[in-house]
Scaffold this motif. Structure first.
Motif, PDB file in Angstrom:
ATOM      1  N   THR A 306       0.758  -1.234   0.090  1.00 44.58           N
ATOM      2  CA  THR A 306      -0.074   0.076  -0.020  1.00 44.58           C
ATOM      3  C   THR A 306       0.955   1.121  -0.113  1.00 44.58           C
ATOM      4  N   LEU A 307       1.921   1.192   0.844  1.00 51.32           N
ATOM      5  CA  LEU A 307       3.028   2.450   0.827  1.00 51.32           C
ATOM      6  C   LEU A 307       3.501   2.897  -0.464  1.00 51.32           C
ATOM      7  N   GLN A 308       3.819   1.770  -1.123  1.00 52.79           N
ATOM      8  CA  GLN A 308       4.456   1.809  -2.468  1.00 52.79           C
ATOM      9  C   GLN A 308       3.332   2.656  -3.463  1.00 52.79           C
ATOM     10  N   LEU A 309       2.175   2.148  -3.486  1.00 51.57           N
ATOM     11  CA  LEU A 309       1.146   2.504  -4.254  1.00 51.57           C
ATOM     12  C   LEU A 309       1.035   3.990  -3.890  1.00 51.57           C
ATOM     13  N   ILE A 310       0.941   4.463  -2.795  1.00 56.01           N
ATOM     14  CA  ILE A 310       0.709   5.810  -2.225  1.00 56.01           C
ATOM     15  C   ILE A 310       1.651   6.595  -2.860  1.00 56.01           C
ATOM     16  N   ASN A 311       3.129   6.082  -2.719  1.00 55.80           N
ATOM     17  CA  ASN A 311       4.363   6.727  -3.154  1.00 55.80           C
ATOM     18  C   ASN A 311       4.294   6.995  -4.762  1.00 55.80           C
ATOM     19  N   GLU A 312       3.828   5.983  -5.374  1.00 55.81           N
ATOM     20  CA  GLU A 312       3.819   6.301  -6.854  1.00 55.81           C
ATOM     21  C   GLU A 312       2.524   7.284  -7.146  1.00 55.81           C
ATOM     22  N   ALA A 313       1.477   7.334  -6.306  1.00 55.17           N
ATOM     23  CA  ALA A 313       0.437   8.325  -6.774  1.00 55.17           C
ATOM     24  C   ALA A 313       0.827   9.507  -6.502  1.00 55.17           C
ATOM     25  N   CYS A 314       1.625   9.951  -5.327  1.00 55.94           N
ATOM     26  CA  CYS A 314       2.035  11.166  -4.934  1.00 55.94           C
ATOM     27  C   CYS A 314       3.055  11.686  -5.900  1.00 55.94           C
ATOM     28  N   SER A 315       3.881  10.757  -6.555  1.00 56.61           N
ATOM     29  CA  SER A 315       4.865  11.049  -7.358  1.00 56.61           C
ATOM     30  C   SER A 315       4.386  11.610  -8.798  1.00 56.61           C
ATOM     31  N   ALA A 316       3.523  10.955  -8.990  1.00 58.18           N
ATOM     32  CA  ALA A 316       2.660  11.378 -10.434  1.00 58.18           C
ATOM     33  C   ALA A 316       1.522  12.376 -10.297  1.00 58.18           C
ATOM     34  N   CYS A 317       1.236  13.025  -9.055  1.00 61.87           N
ATOM     35  CA  CYS A 317       0.255  13.931  -8.850  1.00 61.87           C
ATOM     36  C   CYS A 317       0.476  14.342  -7.612  1.00 61.87           C
ATOM     37  N   ASP A 318      -0.085  15.829  -7.493  1.00 57.73           N
ATOM     38  CA  ASP A 318       0.177  16.539  -6.358  1.00 57.73           C
ATOM     39  C   ASP A 318      -1.062  15.963  -5.434  1.00 57.73           C
ATOM     40  N   PRO A 319      -0.809  15.809  -4.149  1.00 64.01           N
ATOM     41  CA  PRO A 319      -1.897  15.108  -3.108  1.00 64.01           C
ATOM     42  C   PRO A 319      -2.740  16.451  -2.809  1.00 64.01           C
ATOM     43  N   CYS A 320      -2.390  17.620  -2.975  1.00 65.66           N
ATOM     44  CA  CYS A 320      -3.189  18.683  -2.708  1.00 65.66           C
ATOM     45  C   CYS A 320      -4.371  18.941  -3.626  1.00 65.66           C
ATOM     46  N   ASP A 321      -4.130  18.392  -4.917  1.00 65.94           N
ATOM     47  CA  ASP A 321      -5.049  18.325  -5.919  1.00 65.94           C
ATOM     48  C   ASP A 321      -6.031  17.344  -5.666  1.00 65.94           C
ATOM     49  N   ILE A 322      -7.023  17.536  -4.709  1.00 64.68           N
ATOM     50  CA  ILE A 322      -7.693  16.330  -4.300  1.00 64.68           C
ATOM     51  C   ILE A 322      -8.513  15.782  -5.439  1.00 64.68           C
ATOM     52  N   THR A 323      -8.818  16.505  -6.437  1.00 66.95           N
ATOM     53  CA  THR A 323      -9.704  15.911  -7.473  1.00 66.95           C
ATOM     54  C   THR A 323      -8.953  14.842  -8.550  1.00 66.95           C
ATOM     55  N   ALA A 324      -7.909  15.655  -8.759  1.00 64.84           N
ATOM     56  CA  ALA A 324      -7.132  14.762  -9.732  1.00 64.84           C
ATOM     57  C   ALA A 324      -6.314  13.600  -8.938  1.00 64.84           C
ATOM     58  N   PHE A 325      -6.027  13.766  -7.623  1.00 61.13           N
ATOM     59  CA  PHE A 325      -5.336  12.774  -6.995  1.00 61.13           C
ATOM     60  C   PHE A 325      -6.346  11.571  -6.611  1.00 61.13           C
ATOM     61  N   HIS A 326      -7.580  12.163  -6.236  1.00 61.30           N
ATOM     62  CA  HIS A 326      -8.553  10.925  -6.184  1.00 61.30           C
ATOM     63  C   HIS A 326      -8.856  10.066  -7.328  1.00 61.30           C
ATOM     64  N   LYS A 327      -8.916  10.823  -8.452  1.00 57.51           N
ATOM     65  CA  LYS A 327      -9.065   9.902  -9.593  1.00 57.51           C
ATOM     66  C   LYS A 327      -7.852   8.968  -9.856  1.00 57.51           C
ATOM     67  N   LEU A 328      -6.775   9.307  -9.750  1.00 58.00           N
ATOM     68  CA  LEU A 328      -5.701   8.469  -9.762  1.00 58.00           C
ATOM     69  C   LEU A 328      -5.403   7.381  -8.703  1.00 58.00           C
ATOM     70  N   CYS A 329      -5.892   7.729  -7.635  1.00 56.36           N
ATOM     71  CA  CYS A 329      -6.016   6.514  -6.232  1.00 56.36           C
ATOM     72  C   CYS A 329      -6.979   5.638  -6.779  1.00 56.36           C
ATOM     73  N   LEU A 330      -8.257   5.858  -7.363  1.00 54.84           N
ATOM     74  CA  LEU A 330      -9.057   5.094  -7.542  1.00 54.84           C
ATOM     75  C   LEU A 330      -8.625   3.967  -8.704  1.00 54.84           C
ATOM     76  N   GLN A 331      -7.824   4.449  -9.686  1.00 48.38           N
ATOM     77  CA  GLN A 331      -7.142   3.420 -10.566  1.00 48.38           C
ATOM     78  C   GLN A 331      -6.290   2.608  -9.787  1.00 48.38           C
ATOM     79  N   LYS A 332      -5.585   2.971  -8.813  1.00 50.85           N
ATOM     80  CA  LYS A 332      -4.624   1.859  -7.911  1.00 50.85           C
ATOM     81  C   LYS A 332      -5.220   1.346  -7.070  1.00 50.85           C
TER      82      LYS A 332
END
Length: 397
Positions: A306-332
């Motif tokens: 799980t932590l590896q997936l979170i790091n990948e998501a944070c590297s690909a998208c700014d976690p402060c941009d909630i809308t875009a970050f949430h879409k990326l997280c759903l894919q993972k």
């Protein structure tokens, strides 16, 4: 308890600063009831009460005696702010230090004869030879693995967390509360599960934030982050107890104790929230909803995974941009949490510490699905007849 300033008095009177057990019961009833200070004074000055005098004469004297009892973990409060987001009311966390709560439970002499501090193995003689059996937590391999990683002379208390959002009122404000309780896995299960044992201690009232002018996905992500941040505050000292802390056991002896997280009791939606998994995933495995019927098990959803997936998501998208970050997280298969409370807790892994949700996964599954299938096959009337007759026949066809 032996360090308390009134320990000597309690050697001859267990109920000190009260004169006897009956006086303690009266004091407990007066202090925990709905009587005001004035009404308590009036009661103590009744002639009937004077005929059977007690050692305290006023409500103020009673309060002073109660405050002289050994201390319990103190309540604290803290306001949590989430960037520039506004809420309907301040996000308030009411909490007690998790390490103090565990220490208070551990020194309770009530558990002196029903707590294990050393892992053990049990065997049962069968026609096939001796077979290992599992009962209490300390008889399991997980307890042995934890103990083997500790220095000689050190012990551990398995921390159990339990949380569940509970509605208080419906239709009159829709008030909710989210209590967090802590217990110790070393206490025998039969004792721990009795409400009268008080083996679970209330550690916090988690906030339930209502953010203004945000979409539902943003509300869900922000609420999940507040949930993990709040629990991290409560558990901070438990997580940092890597070298162990000297604690008094129920017999009054000092031990060097470590505090790993071994179990968390929650319903299925909250398990997903804790594991950081999306609503269409499993909290303990990498399977998604489409895979739930697979004949082969999927790999566990480990903390590292799980932590590896979170790091990948944070590297690909700014976690402060909630809308875009949430879409990326759903894919993972993630729920948008960036810092899970268990991330820096040694040996803590959601795939191990999350317990089965007996109510929803067993009982409701049986009545909502299995029983309904049977009713569709043989009708409810026939099912009632067979159950009442006690003649349940399973067809070989």
């Amino acid at each position: 308890m032996e360090c308390d300033q009134y320990a000597e008095e309690r050697r001859t009177n267990l109920f000190y600063p009260f004169a006897s057990q009956s006086e303690w019961e009266l004091a407990n009833w007066l202090s925990s009831g709905a009587l005001s200070q004035k009404e308590i004074d009036q009661f103590l000055h009744l002639q009937r009460t004077r005929d059977y005098p007690v050692s305290f004469n006023t409500a103020k004297d009673l309060r002073a005696r109660i405050e002289g009892l050994p201390e319990v973990p103190k309540w604290r409060y803290q306001e949590i702010k989430v960037g520039s987001y506004k809420t309907k009311s301040p996000i308030m966390l009411y909490w007690r230090d998790g390490l103090e709560v565990i220490e208070h439970l551990f020194c309770n002499p009530v558990f002196a004869q029903c707590i294990d501090l050393t892992p053990y193995r049990e065997y049962e003689r069968t026609p096939r030879g001796n077979e290992r059996v599992y009962g209490e937590f300390m008889s399991a391999d997980h307890a042995w693995n934890i103990q083997s990683g500790l220095p000689n002379g050190h012990s551990f208390l398995g921390v159990i967390g339990a949380s569940d959002k509970t509605p208080l009122t419906i239709g009159t404000g829709n008030k909710e509360m989210h209590p967090l309780l802590l217990s110790i896995a070393n206490i025998h299960a039969g004792v721990r599960m009795k409400a009268t044992s008080h083996a679970y201690a209330l550690a916090a009232y988690l906030p339930i934030p209502k953010f203004l002018n945000v979409s539902q996905p943003v509300q869900a992500v922000l609420s999940a982050r507040v949930y993990h941040f709040a629990i991290s505050i409560v558990m901070k000292n438990l997580k940092e107890n890597r070298n162990g802390k000297a604690m008094s056991d129920p017999m009054g002896d000092l031990r060097i104790i470590h505090t790993p997280l071994v179990a968390w009791i929650a319903d299925y939606p909250e398990q997903l929230l804790i594991a950081g998994a999306s609503a269409r995933g499993s909290p303990i495995s990498t399977a998604m909803v489409a895979n739930f019927g697979d004949s082969t098990p999927h790999p566990p959803r480990t903390a590292l995974y799980t932590l590896q997936l979170i790091n990948e998501a944070c590297s690909a998208c700014d976690p402060c941009d909630i809308t875009a970050f949430h879409k990326l997280c759903l894919q993972k298969g993630l729920n948008g949490v960036v810092e899970p409370f268990w991330a820096d807790w040694e040996t803590a892994c959601p795939s191990r510490f999350l317990t089965p949700d007996a109510l929803h996964q067993w009982h409701k599954f049986y009545f909502d699905h299995c029983v309904r299938w049977v009713i569709n096959i043989i009708t409810g009337r026939e099912l009632d007849k067979r159950l009442s007759d006690g003649n349940i026949v399973i067809s070989k066809n």
